[in-house]
Design an enzyme around this catalytic site. Structure first.
Site, mmCIF file in Angstrom:
data_model
loop_
_atom_site.group_PDB
_atom_site.id
_atom_site.type_symbol
_atom_site.label_atom_id
_atom_site.label_comp_id
_atom_site.label_asym_id
_atom_site.label_seq_id
_atom_site.Cartn_x
_atom_site.Cartn_y
_atom_site.Cartn_z
ATOM 1 N N TYR A 116 1.170 -1.565 -0.083
ATOM 2 C CA TYR A 116 0.096 -0.273 0.126
ATOM 3 C C TYR A 116 0.800 1.414 0.236
ATOM 4 O O TYR A 116 1.007 2.591 -1.194
ATOM 5 C CB TYR A 116 -0.865 0.014 1.108
ATOM 6 C CG TYR A 116 -1.346 -1.286 1.286
ATOM 7 C CD1 TYR A 116 -2.877 -1.145 0.119
ATOM 8 C CD2 TYR A 116 -1.733 -2.383 2.239
ATOM 9 C CE1 TYR A 116 -3.230 -2.378 -0.228
ATOM 10 C CE2 TYR A 116 -2.668 -3.031 2.125
ATOM 11 C CZ TYR A 116 -3.272 -3.890 1.215
ATOM 12 O OH TYR A 116 -4.122 -4.809 1.442
ATOM 13 N N PRO A 162 -11.594 -0.171 -2.899
ATOM 14 C CA PRO A 162 -12.468 -0.937 -3.525
ATOM 15 C C PRO A 162 -13.293 0.245 -3.123
ATOM 16 O O PRO A 162 -13.380 1.708 -2.182
ATOM 17 C CB PRO A 162 -12.272 -2.212 -2.122
ATOM 18 C CG PRO A 162 -11.334 -1.951 -1.850
ATOM 19 C CD PRO A 162 -10.727 -0.465 -1.482
ATOM 20 N N HIS A 199 -7.464 1.111 1.031
ATOM 21 C CA HIS A 199 -6.751 -0.236 1.671
ATOM 22 C C HIS A 199 -6.052 -0.625 2.990
ATOM 23 O O HIS A 199 -5.759 -0.860 3.245
ATOM 24 C CB HIS A 199 -6.782 -0.421 0.687
ATOM 25 C CG HIS A 199 -7.127 -2.329 -0.050
ATOM 26 N ND1 HIS A 199 -7.006 -3.138 1.678
ATOM 27 C CD2 HIS A 199 -8.055 -3.269 -1.143
ATOM 28 C CE1 HIS A 199 -7.966 -3.985 1.235
ATOM 29 N NE2 HIS A 199 -7.868 -4.417 0.136
ATOM 30 N N SER A 240 -11.823 -11.782 -5.094
ATOM 31 C CA SER A 240 -12.239 -11.990 -3.726
ATOM 32 C C SER A 240 -13.893 -11.814 -3.211
ATOM 33 O O SER A 240 -13.911 -11.777 -3.723
ATOM 34 C CB SER A 240 -11.439 -10.313 -3.314
ATOM 35 O OG SER A 240 -11.481 -10.380 -1.751
HETATM 36 N N1 COA Z 1 -20.030 -28.694 1.665
HETATM 37 C C1 COA Z 1 -21.279 -28.551 1.928
HETATM 38 N N2 COA Z 1 -20.519 -27.014 2.545
HETATM 39 C C2 COA Z 1 -19.506 -26.647 3.171
HETATM 40 C C3 COA Z 1 -18.922 -27.234 2.233
HETATM 41 C C4 COA Z 1 -18.721 -28.250 1.640
HETATM 42 N N3 COA Z 1 -17.864 -29.261 0.385
HETATM 43 N N4 COA Z 1 -17.379 -26.198 2.090
HETATM 44 C C5 COA Z 1 -17.822 -24.943 3.153
HETATM 45 N N5 COA Z 1 -18.740 -25.162 2.779
HETATM 46 C C6 COA Z 1 -19.842 -24.335 3.463
HETATM 47 C C7 COA Z 1 -19.544 -24.029 4.939
HETATM 48 O O1 COA Z 1 -19.342 -24.456 5.661
HETATM 49 C C8 COA Z 1 -20.244 -22.173 5.076
HETATM 50 O O2 COA Z 1 -21.311 -22.693 5.924
HETATM 51 P P1 COA Z 1 -22.046 -21.320 5.850
HETATM 52 O O3 COA Z 1 -22.814 -20.768 4.909
HETATM 53 O O4 COA Z 1 -22.384 -21.885 6.726
HETATM 54 O O5 COA Z 1 -20.918 -20.288 7.386
HETATM 55 C C9 COA Z 1 -20.108 -21.626 3.127
HETATM 56 O O6 COA Z 1 -20.354 -23.327 2.732
HETATM 57 C C10 COA Z 1 -19.053 -21.358 3.059
HETATM 58 O O7 COA Z 1 -17.996 -22.191 2.751
HETATM 59 P P2 COA Z 1 -16.884 -21.755 1.879
HETATM 60 O O8 COA Z 1 -17.437 -21.423 0.110
HETATM 61 O O9 COA Z 1 -15.764 -22.732 1.100
HETATM 62 O O10 COA Z 1 -15.989 -20.442 1.963
HETATM 63 P P3 COA Z 1 -15.224 -19.340 3.552
HETATM 64 O O11 COA Z 1 -16.726 -19.058 3.908
HETATM 65 O O12 COA Z 1 -14.669 -21.212 4.179
HETATM 66 O O13 COA Z 1 -14.498 -18.905 2.712
HETATM 67 C C11 COA Z 1 -12.256 -17.548 2.176
HETATM 68 C C12 COA Z 1 -13.105 -19.244 1.991
HETATM 69 C C13 COA Z 1 -11.066 -17.676 1.320
HETATM 70 C C14 COA Z 1 -13.273 -16.365 1.552
HETATM 71 C C15 COA Z 1 -12.390 -17.290 3.393
HETATM 72 O O14 COA Z 1 -11.813 -18.038 4.417
HETATM 73 C C16 COA Z 1 -11.073 -16.054 4.386
HETATM 74 O O15 COA Z 1 -10.035 -15.912 3.750
HETATM 75 N N6 COA Z 1 -12.120 -14.528 3.767
HETATM 76 C C17 COA Z 1 -11.449 -13.542 3.528
HETATM 77 C C18 COA Z 1 -10.831 -12.949 2.273
HETATM 78 C C19 COA Z 1 -10.926 -11.214 2.704
HETATM 79 O O16 COA Z 1 -9.891 -10.808 3.218
HETATM 80 N N7 COA Z 1 -10.854 -10.753 1.205
HETATM 81 C C20 COA Z 1 -11.691 -9.103 1.188
HETATM 82 C C21 COA Z 1 -9.905 -8.571 0.383
HETATM 83 S S1 COA Z 1 -10.192 -7.231 0.700
#
Ligand code: COA
Length: 638
Positions: free
Chosen positions: A116, A129, A352, A566
């Site tokens: 940044y 963003p 950011h 993202s």
């Molecule tokens: N079967 C059924 N359900 C599943 C599954 C599977 N195999 N795998 C995951 N799920 C479910 C999870 O339990 C979760 O349930 P919920 O909706 O009840 O919470 C949901 O599906 C979402 O999981 P998933 O899609 O795997 O993603 P996540 O929520 O773990 O997110 C990232 C993944 C990478 C986005 C997250 O770990 C992360 O790092 N987020 C921050 C990103 C960030 O900082 N972005 C901004 C930058 S400016």
């Protein structure tokens, strides 16, 4: 290795560890419950330094789908040399491990600098963003003011949780997350420098600010949002003050000083010195920098059809539409700007450096929920007393400053013209569908993006997805490299008429699993990108020549993210948006809701090879085609 999430426990859950009501507005002067935040933070683990060999191996694996065989062979040799016993890699690794033992987080300070503060492109489009909220139900200035007043109250309600340290701690995969970013987003601002910028946070000063800045018709005002007893102004009081601001701003016209913040950072660094030579300007800029946040009361932007409304709104949030639009009605260095236009278009823009999207969205979710509550349900602090008028922040425009403003107008107009933005609401399904097929929704969407890109370009590309490192103290992000050998095998097979559906489903499952595996290693601090960056920074710190591994064209290729993506989930039906990070790439942000997915896809129109509208369509097609093969394959049916 701890912290790898199981698939059932990866969502962000929130638990209020601190037994205080979360929505209670407390006067800002309320005694700070010292230590709650600190003791939570101290309980978090430190970011690990991954083993050197592991990173080297994973780096080569990550290159396979995106580089040619001869490039890979050359890089393999460089990697061998880098990690040989007694070689430079081991020395740097030891240096990093020492740094990790002596700092709260070996990465965070370097990361903020490199990603940044040393990044010299304009923050507008290239770094900050935007966030688009659903259009609100007002269409005139009266409605705009009423909504903006409620919005301010909502932010102050959230701020009370920060001040009182009653903010619910978030969890990921059952692990508590670092909450530091919440303490960095209010009362802070980026300051331009000649070579490197800085960020100041006035919330930590002995006299924390009690005002916000409001900008309307390119004119800035300081609005005190607390009564003398420390209670926040009521929505009615805020309405009166905002009306005063709007009528004062309509009486005169002014140069759009805020547009200076859209400049290239080196140019803005110099222009800033010009601007700050004048005492009145210094006083006004300081008031903006110190303010809790900025509220931009915009005039209506161009709408287009219902189909294009969200894309137009995203442009307003990202850059304001250029100098004839609202780009001068901003101070883009401000960490948090809420934008409320006369036609009900609403959202935010954030700088950011201090934080990622999720804490900003959590704040906005809270604010949106707050604005929906009936007035009677909300605590109204403070009696209707006569308030001093908001203070106009004056600027003296010298010929030098005028020249800088003219230059900023020209450059932001070029940028605005260059940016193509498509917000697509994918209506056919949301995260519910991949879950039905026992797949991670995020991984499913990422694999659809890989398919969309491959279909358009017949190649796989370096792809960045942000992964949260907030399980660790002061953690920010690492990169999930979505292009894997498994995703490459899937996208290459998908449109092959000789492949059976069952084989395509099998390859899809493998690709989705590979992505979820990478997500797990990334959030547990075992991904490759921040480690490689750390090793390079360590070489610079030790004044060693940068190892050949980092001068390798393949390394540059691996960092040339044609897809920068993202996930930013939210309760509100909104979407975040950002620009591409390379001239010939795409920015893709998405918010998977239960039964639909909001996408914001951006590209630069100067690049003849990219087209945001086409890619958004290709993503929709990929998602639908993936569902089709799943539904047609008996194996996948539950
Ligand atoms: N079967 C059924 N359900 C599943 C599954 C599977 N195999 N795998 C995951 N799920 C479910 C999870 O339990 C979760 O349930 P919920 O909706 O009840 O919470 C949901 O599906 C979402 O999981 P998933 O899609 O795997 O993603 P996540 O929520 O773990 O997110 C990232 C993944 C990478 C986005 C997250 O770990 C992360 O790092 N987020 C921050 C990103 C960030 O900082 N972005 C901004 C930058 S400016």
């Amino acid at each position: 290795m701890w912290g790898v999430c199981s698939r059932t426990a990866v969502g962000m859950a929130k638990t209020c560890l601190f037994k205080r009501p979360c929505h209670l507005v407390k006067p800002v002067s309320a005694t700070r419950v010292a230590g709650r935040y600190l003791s939570h933070q101290r309980g978090l683990p430190a970011l690990p330094v991954p083993p050197l060999q592991q990173t080297c191996e994973r780096y080569l694996n990550a290159l396979e789908p995106i580089v040619e065989a001869d490039e890979l062979t050359r890089t393999e040799e460089l990697v061998q040399d880098f990690q040989r016993p007694g070689g430079v890699g081991e020395r740097l690794q030891r240096g990093l491990e020492k740094r990790a033992s002596m700092t709260e987080n070996w990465l965070s300070q370097w990361w903020v600098q490199v990603a940044y503060l040393d990044f010299r492109m304009p923050v507008v489009v290239h770094s900050s963003p935007g966030l688009v909220l659903p259009q609100m139900d007002f269409r005139d200035q009266q409605g705009q003011i009423r909504f903006a007043a409620k919005l301010i109250s909502g932010v102050l309600d959230f701020k009370a949780m920060i001040d009182n340290e009653t903010l619910p701690v978030e969890f990921l995969g059952g692990q508590p997350l670092c909450m530091n970013q919440y303490y960095e987003v209010l009362s802070s601002c980026r300051i331009p420098g000649l070579k490197r910028d800085s960020v100041v946070n006035h919330a930590k000063s002995s006299l924390p600010p009690k005002h916000i800045t409001v900008v309307n018709n390119f004119q800035f005002f300081e609005l005190n949002v607390y009564n003398s007893d420390g209670s926040p102004l009521s929505s009615d009081q805020l309405c009166i003050q905002l009306e005063r601001i709007c009528s004062a701003a309509q009486e005169t016209s002014a140069e759009p000083v805020g547009i200076l913040t859209t400049l290239h950072r080196d140019i803005w660094g110099k222009a800033y010195l010009n601007l700050m030579k004048d005492e009145t300007n210094r006083d006004s800029v300081t008031a903006i920098q110190r303010s809790i946040f900025t509220l931009c009361l915009d005039r209506a932007g161009p709408h287009g059809s219902e189909e294009t409304y969200r894309s137009c709104a995203a442009i307003q949030m990202l850059h304001g539409g250029g100098s004839p639009g609202n780009s001068g009605n901003r101070w883009f260095d401000k960490t948090l700007q809420f934008i409320v236009a006369e036609d009900g278009t609403c959202g935010a823009n954030y700088e950011h450096a201090p934080a990622e999207g999720p804490p900003i969205v959590a704040l906005i979710d809270h604010v949106v929920e707050y604005t929906r509550k009936p007035e009677a349900g909300r605590p109204e602090a403070g009696q209707p007393v006569t308030l001093p008028p908001p203070r106009r922040l004056n600027f003296n425009i010298s010929p030098e400053v005028q020249k800088d403003i003219d230059e900023a107008e020209r450059s932001v107009n070029r940028l605005a013209q260059d940016l193509e933005m498509k917000v697509k609401v994918f209506q056919h399904f949301g995260k519910n569908l991949p879950k039905t097929f026992k797949m991670s929704p995020d991984a499913f969407i990422q694999i659809a993006l890989q398919l969309a890109y491959y279909r358009k370009y017949q190649r796989c590309c370096a792809t960045y997805e942000s992964a949260s490192l907030r399980m660790y103290r002061l953690g920010r992000t690492d990169t999930i490299r979505s292009a894997s050998n498994a995703s490459a095998a899937f996208v290459k097979a998908f449109d092959d008429p000789n492949k059976q559906n069952s084989e395509k489903v099998d390859l899809m499952e493998k690709a989705v699993k590979a992505h979820r595996w990478y997500t797990n290693i990334a959030i547990s601090g075992q991904a490759i990108d921040r480690h490689l960056l750390g090793l390079k920074m360590q070489a610079m710190e030790e004044k060693l020549s940068v190892p050949a591994l980092f001068r390798d064209p393949t390394y540059s290729k691996a960092l040339h993210y044609h897809l920068s993506t993202s996930q930013v989930p939210s309760k509100t039906d909104c979407v975040m948006c950002f620009g591409p990070v390379v001239p010939d790439g795409y920015g893709v942000c998405y918010n998977p809701m239960e039964d639909h997915i909001n996408f914001a896809v951006s590209s630069f129109s100067m690049c003849s090879e990219t087209n945001a509208v086409d890619l958004a369509q290709a993503v929709e097609d990929a998602l639908l085609d993936m569902r089709r093969v799943l539904e047609q394959s008996p194996k996948s049916k539950l």
